[in-house]
Design a protein around this motif. Structure first.
Motif, PDB file in Angstrom:
ATOM      1  N   LYS A 136     -17.786 -53.517 -59.397  1.00 13.71           N
ATOM      2  CA  LYS A 136     -18.343 -54.690 -58.304  1.00 13.71           C
ATOM      3  C   LYS A 136     -16.790 -55.362 -57.914  1.00 13.71           C
ATOM      4  CE  LYS A 136     -22.783 -56.453 -59.915  1.00 13.71           C
ATOM      5  NZ  LYS A 136     -23.447 -57.670 -60.147  1.00 13.71           N
ATOM      6  N   ASP A 137     -16.898 -55.957 -56.788  1.00 11.52           N
ATOM      7  CA  ASP A 137     -15.918 -56.641 -56.258  1.00 11.52           C
ATOM      8  C   ASP A 137     -14.757 -55.499 -55.871  1.00 11.52           C
ATOM      9  OD1 ASP A 137     -17.256 -58.909 -56.785  1.00 11.52           O
ATOM     10  OD2 ASP A 137     -16.344 -58.969 -58.828  1.00 11.52           O
ATOM     11  N   ILE A 138     -15.221 -54.471 -55.547  1.00  6.74           N
ATOM     12  CA  ILE A 138     -14.265 -53.478 -54.926  1.00  6.74           C
ATOM     13  C   ILE A 138     -14.404 -53.574 -53.257  1.00  6.74           C
ATOM     14  CG2 ILE A 138     -13.200 -51.232 -54.807  1.00  6.74           C
ATOM     15  CD1 ILE A 138     -12.844 -52.867 -57.526  1.00  6.74           C
ATOM     16  N   HIS A 139     -15.493 -52.802 -52.993  1.00 12.79           N
ATOM     17  CA  HIS A 139     -16.154 -53.184 -51.665  1.00 12.79           C
ATOM     18  C   HIS A 139     -16.328 -54.576 -51.599  1.00 12.79           C
ATOM     19  CE1 HIS A 139     -16.149 -49.165 -50.012  1.00 12.79           C
ATOM     20  NE2 HIS A 139     -16.687 -48.753 -51.192  1.00 12.79           N
TER      21      HIS A 139
ATOM     22  N   VAL B 261     -17.058 -40.546 -53.043  1.00 17.46           N
ATOM     23  CA  VAL B 261     -16.736 -41.192 -51.844  1.00 17.46           C
ATOM     24  C   VAL B 261     -17.677 -42.129 -51.413  1.00 17.46           C
ATOM     25  CG1 VAL B 261     -15.785 -40.965 -49.440  1.00 17.46           C
ATOM     26  CG2 VAL B 261     -15.729 -38.956 -51.219  1.00 17.46           C
ATOM     27  N   SER B 262     -17.368 -43.302 -51.192  1.00 16.12           N
ATOM     28  CA  SER B 262     -18.190 -44.292 -50.686  1.00 16.12           C
ATOM     29  C   SER B 262     -17.717 -45.149 -49.610  1.00 16.12           C
ATOM     30  CB  SER B 262     -18.411 -45.533 -51.951  1.00 16.12           C
ATOM     31  OG  SER B 262     -16.966 -45.979 -52.011  1.00 16.12           O
ATOM     32  N   GLY B 263     -18.826 -45.525 -48.884  1.00  8.69           N
ATOM     33  CA  GLY B 263     -18.534 -46.116 -47.244  1.00  8.69           C
ATOM     34  C   GLY B 263     -19.400 -47.276 -47.394  1.00  8.69           C
ATOM     35  N   SER B 264     -18.921 -48.545 -46.781  1.00  4.73           N
ATOM     36  CA  SER B 264     -19.607 -49.861 -47.056  1.00  4.73           C
ATOM     37  C   SER B 264     -19.725 -50.364 -45.453  1.00  4.73           C
ATOM     38  CB  SER B 264     -18.809 -50.573 -47.918  1.00  4.73           C
ATOM     39  OG  SER B 264     -19.024 -51.999 -47.927  1.00  4.73           O
ATOM     40  N   ARG B 265     -20.580 -51.444 -45.446  1.00  9.06           N
ATOM     41  CA  ARG B 265     -20.503 -52.209 -44.278  1.00  9.06           C
ATOM     42  C   ARG B 265     -19.217 -53.262 -44.163  1.00  9.06           C
ATOM     43  NH1 ARG B 265     -26.817 -54.589 -44.097  1.00  9.06           N
ATOM     44  NH2 ARG B 265     -27.905 -52.619 -44.839  1.00  9.06           N
ATOM     45  N   ASP B 266     -18.262 -52.974 -45.027  1.00  6.90           N
ATOM     46  CA  ASP B 266     -17.060 -53.727 -44.976  1.00  6.90           C
ATOM     47  C   ASP B 266     -16.079 -52.825 -43.965  1.00  6.90           C
ATOM     48  OD1 ASP B 266     -16.210 -51.850 -46.696  1.00  6.90           O
ATOM     49  OD2 ASP B 266     -15.792 -53.199 -48.515  1.00  6.90           O
ATOM     50  N   ARG B 267     -16.590 -51.662 -43.778  1.00  2.00           N
ATOM     51  CA  ARG B 267     -15.813 -50.734 -42.994  1.00  2.00           C
ATOM     52  C   ARG B 267     -14.769 -49.815 -43.673  1.00  2.00           C
ATOM     53  NH1 ARG B 267     -17.293 -55.224 -40.169  1.00  2.00           N
ATOM     54  NH2 ARG B 267     -17.973 -55.171 -38.056  1.00  2.00           N
ATOM     55  N   SER B 268     -14.721 -49.961 -44.897  1.00  2.00           N
ATOM     56  CA  SER B 268     -13.834 -49.208 -45.570  1.00  2.00           C
ATOM     57  C   SER B 268     -14.441 -48.003 -46.218  1.00  2.00           C
ATOM     58  CB  SER B 268     -13.018 -49.831 -46.829  1.00  2.00           C
ATOM     59  OG  SER B 268     -14.187 -50.354 -47.662  1.00  2.00           O
ATOM     60  N   ILE B 269     -13.676 -46.871 -46.631  1.00  2.00           N
ATOM     61  CA  ILE B 269     -13.990 -45.918 -47.444  1.00  2.00           C
ATOM     62  C   ILE B 269     -12.803 -45.855 -48.844  1.00  2.00           C
ATOM     63  CG2 ILE B 269     -14.111 -43.168 -47.584  1.00  2.00           C
ATOM     64  CD1 ILE B 269     -14.532 -43.140 -44.680  1.00  2.00           C
ATOM     65  N   MET B 270     -13.673 -45.564 -49.913  1.00  3.26           N
ATOM     66  CA  MET B 270     -13.168 -45.402 -51.071  1.00  3.26           C
ATOM     67  C   MET B 270     -13.272 -44.161 -51.759  1.00  3.26           C
ATOM     68  SD  MET B 270     -13.052 -49.377 -52.634  1.00  3.26           S
ATOM     69  CE  MET B 270     -12.869 -50.605 -51.671  1.00  3.26           C
ATOM     70  N   LEU B 271     -12.040 -43.485 -52.470  1.00  2.00           N
ATOM     71  CA  LEU B 271     -12.235 -42.410 -53.220  1.00  2.00           C
ATOM     72  C   LEU B 271     -12.194 -42.707 -54.689  1.00  2.00           C
ATOM     73  CD1 LEU B 271      -9.607 -40.300 -51.263  1.00  2.00           C
ATOM     74  CD2 LEU B 271     -12.186 -40.479 -50.811  1.00  2.00           C
TER      75      LEU B 271
ATOM     76  N   GLY C 260     -17.197 -50.320 -37.444  1.00  3.30           N
ATOM     77  CA  GLY C 260     -18.429 -50.818 -37.724  1.00  3.30           C
ATOM     78  C   GLY C 260     -18.990 -50.152 -39.023  1.00  3.30           C
ATOM     79  N   TRP C 261     -20.165 -50.818 -39.314  1.00  2.23           N
ATOM     80  CA  TRP C 261     -20.852 -50.271 -40.638  1.00  2.23           C
ATOM     81  C   TRP C 261     -20.862 -48.768 -40.947  1.00  2.23           C
ATOM     82  CZ3 TRP C 261     -25.936 -53.637 -40.733  1.00  2.23           C
ATOM     83  CH2 TRP C 261     -25.487 -55.108 -40.867  1.00  2.23           C
ATOM     84  N   ILE C 262     -20.432 -48.474 -42.103  1.00  2.00           N
ATOM     85  CA  ILE C 262     -20.523 -46.911 -42.412  1.00  2.00           C
ATOM     86  C   ILE C 262     -21.732 -46.574 -42.964  1.00  2.00           C
ATOM     87  CG2 ILE C 262     -19.498 -45.390 -43.816  1.00  2.00           C
ATOM     88  CD1 ILE C 262     -16.751 -46.766 -43.679  1.00  2.00           C
ATOM     89  N   TRP C 263     -22.457 -45.715 -42.311  1.00  5.55           N
ATOM     90  CA  TRP C 263     -23.800 -45.608 -42.810  1.00  5.55           C
ATOM     91  C   TRP C 263     -24.318 -44.267 -43.576  1.00  5.55           C
ATOM     92  CZ3 TRP C 263     -26.197 -49.990 -42.687  1.00  5.55           C
ATOM     93  CH2 TRP C 263     -27.622 -49.761 -42.755  1.00  5.55           C
ATOM     94  N   GLN C 264     -23.498 -43.285 -43.419  1.00  6.38           N
ATOM     95  CA  GLN C 264     -23.632 -42.071 -44.261  1.00  6.38           C
ATOM     96  C   GLN C 264     -22.319 -41.296 -44.367  1.00  6.38           C
ATOM     97  OE1 GLN C 264     -27.298 -40.359 -43.172  1.00  6.38           O
ATOM     98  NE2 GLN C 264     -27.266 -38.785 -44.824  1.00  6.38           N
ATOM     99  N   LEU C 265     -22.627 -40.305 -45.460  1.00  7.92           N
ATOM    100  CA  LEU C 265     -21.260 -39.562 -45.517  1.00  7.92           C
ATOM    101  C   LEU C 265     -21.719 -38.067 -45.900  1.00  7.92           C
ATOM    102  CD1 LEU C 265     -19.389 -41.799 -48.172  1.00  7.92           C
ATOM    103  CD2 LEU C 265     -18.558 -41.222 -46.002  1.00  7.92           C
ATOM    104  N   ALA C 266     -21.112 -37.081 -45.598  1.00  5.35           N
ATOM    105  CA  ALA C 266     -21.299 -35.659 -46.079  1.00  5.35           C
ATOM    106  C   ALA C 266     -20.223 -34.798 -45.852  1.00  5.35           C
ATOM    107  CB  ALA C 266     -22.370 -34.945 -44.907  1.00  5.35           C
ATOM    108  N   SER C 267     -20.249 -33.604 -46.504  1.00  4.26           N
ATOM    109  CA  SER C 267     -18.927 -33.112 -46.731  1.00  4.26           C
ATOM    110  C   SER C 267     -19.285 -31.593 -46.771  1.00  4.26           C
ATOM    111  CB  SER C 267     -18.182 -33.300 -48.174  1.00  4.26           C
ATOM    112  OG  SER C 267     -19.004 -32.894 -49.268  1.00  4.26           O
ATOM    113  N   CYS C 268     -18.221 -30.747 -46.228  1.00  8.13           N
ATOM    114  CA  CYS C 268     -18.099 -29.248 -46.136  1.00  8.13           C
ATOM    115  C   CYS C 268     -16.855 -29.029 -46.604  1.00  8.13           C
ATOM    116  CB  CYS C 268     -18.353 -28.509 -44.825  1.00  8.13           C
ATOM    117  SG  CYS C 268     -20.109 -29.085 -44.313  1.00  8.13           S
ATOM    118  N   GLY C 269     -16.811 -28.070 -47.983  1.00  7.60           N
ATOM    119  CA  GLY C 269     -15.386 -27.859 -48.240  1.00  7.60           C
ATOM    120  C   GLY C 269     -14.404 -29.270 -48.789  1.00  7.60           C
TER     121      GLY C 269
END
Length: 405
Positions: free
Chosen positions: A111-114, A131-141, A165-174
């Motif tokens: 908690k309290d990271i995003h 990988v996480s994305g948040s409504r705080d507009r940040s991405i964390m590894l 803006g809010w980060i809503w989804q993530l996906a990856s290839c390689g």
């Protein structure tokens, strides 16, 4: 050794049982007390005879039938083409893991990271990296390898203001991860060393859902469109289609098909090769009275699962492009489903009722375990290689990791 032995006993010859001549029925009875993975990885390597016996798919099919009845797999398959041994190993592994989660799995809450709800979460590198994305507009590894190896800390890196803006989804290839946002963009990031921005794809309106293959990335948008980009030709869109009358909440890509789900209560199947909508269907018989709509998709292993806003899970059969509805049922949630992911061994579903449920991948799923989230209402989860990552509305992430042995 696997050779039959003959011994002298009180003056007469009598044949003793050995690995080479033990009756098949007795051998299989012994195997019934052992788990499928041990039988596959160890028993089948003892000798040539054991290998030959255990190579018979009928044995694994019978083992599944005795445990799960005729409910597995959930749709009819060509028995000769189906990998019964792999299926048996997977379903037994998942049942054992989650049925004994109190001793086999540990949880780590962060908690309290995003500092806002975590709506996007994605596992990579066989579950070692999150990988996480948040409504705080940040991405964390998040580096999960330390905990998986017996440690307690989860090191992380922060990329603030990854979007506007809010980060809503993530996906990856390689090694490339894609993020979509309410700021109307998709961004491609390289994760070779840290989070490095590679390119930006403009969708014109908020991007709410995301899917990708090796060369294509697609976004479902707030204004009903699905926008497709070819990553080899820069940031310009190569295709766009409108198959819905409402926002596109979920996307999945497999083979030539893109599956989209919308708040207008419909699913659409887009044939990329033909460049047209191949099929459109409504999951609900009475559209006027039933206000349920699809919210999440899981499309793989020739199965399509759809979770909706009324806590129902729908199973569709994509065989021959028909996408027929096989069954619609409740799996135990009391509020809308936010995410679903299935495999040969399990079905995982999450809900705003603050739970993740693990169920058998049978035609009528049976609950194996219920996880009560400490991260708030579950916005999204990802699951791979027995690692479960959950993002919640309480600005938190929770990781469920197999205990090191």
């Amino acid at each position: 050794m696997c050779d039959a032995s003959v011994v002298e006993d009180t003056g007469t010859n009598s044949e003793q049982w050995s690995l080479g001549n033990i009756p098949v029925e007795i051998f299989l009875h012994i195997c019934s007390y052992l788990d499928a993975r041990f039988i596959t990885n160890s028993m089948s390597l003892v000798c040539k005879r054991f290998h030959e016996i255990l190579s018979d798919s009928a044995i694994w099919r019978s083992r599944i039938s005795k445990r799960w009845g005729s409910k597995y797999p959930p749709i009819p398959v060509n028995a000769d083409d189906f990998n019964w041994r792999l299926a048996c190993v997977n379903i037994e592994d998942q049942y054992e893991l989650w049925n004994r989660k109190d001793i086999k799995i540990k949880s780590v809450l962060r908690k309290d990271i995003h500092y806002a709800a975590v709506d996007a979460i994605h596992l990579m590198n066989s579950g070692l990296l999150c990988v996480s994305g948040s409504r705080d507009r940040s991405i964390m590894l998040w580096d999960l390898s330390n905990v998986l190896n017996g440690g307690t800390e989860v090191p992380y890196q922060v990329s603030t203001d990854a979007h506007k803006g809010w980060i809503w989804q993530l996906a990856s290839c390689g090694e490339t991860v894609y993020s979509c946002s309410w700021d109307t963009t998709i961004k491609a990031w390289n994760l070779t060393h840290d989070l490095q921005l590679l390119s930006v794809f403009k969708c014109q309106t908020p991007a709410l859902s995301l899917a990708c293959t090796s060369n294509l990335v697609a976004a479902g948008t707030y204004n009903r469109n699905v926008v497709i980009f070819d990553t080899r030709v820069g940031g310009s869109q190569v295709s766009l289609y409108t198959a819905h009358h409402g926002a596109v909440l979920a996307l999945s890509m497999s083979g030539d098909f893109i599956i989209s789900a919308s708040e207008d209560q419909t699913l659409a199947v887009w044939d990329q090769r033909a460049g047209k909508v191949f099929k459109k269907l409504n999951l609900y018989e009475n559209k006027d009275e039933d206000k349920a709509f699809p919210m999440c998709l899981s499309f793989s292993n020739d199965l399509l699962y759809v979770g909706d806003s009324k806590s129902q899970l729908h199973l569709l059969n994509p065989a021959q492009g028909k996408f027929d509805i096989v069954e619609s049922y409740q799996v135990g949630h009391t509020e809308k489903l936010t995410c679903v992911k299935h495999s040969m061994g399990s079905i995982l579903t999450s809900s705003t009722d603050r739970t993740v449920r693990i169920s058998t991948p049978t035609k009528n799923p049976e609950t194996i375990a219920i996880i009560r989230s400490q991260a708030g209402e579950v916005a999204r989860f990802d699951y791979t290689n027995n690692v479960l990552a959950v993002g919640g509305t309480d600005n938190a992430l929770e990781f469920w990791l197999p205990c090191s042995t």
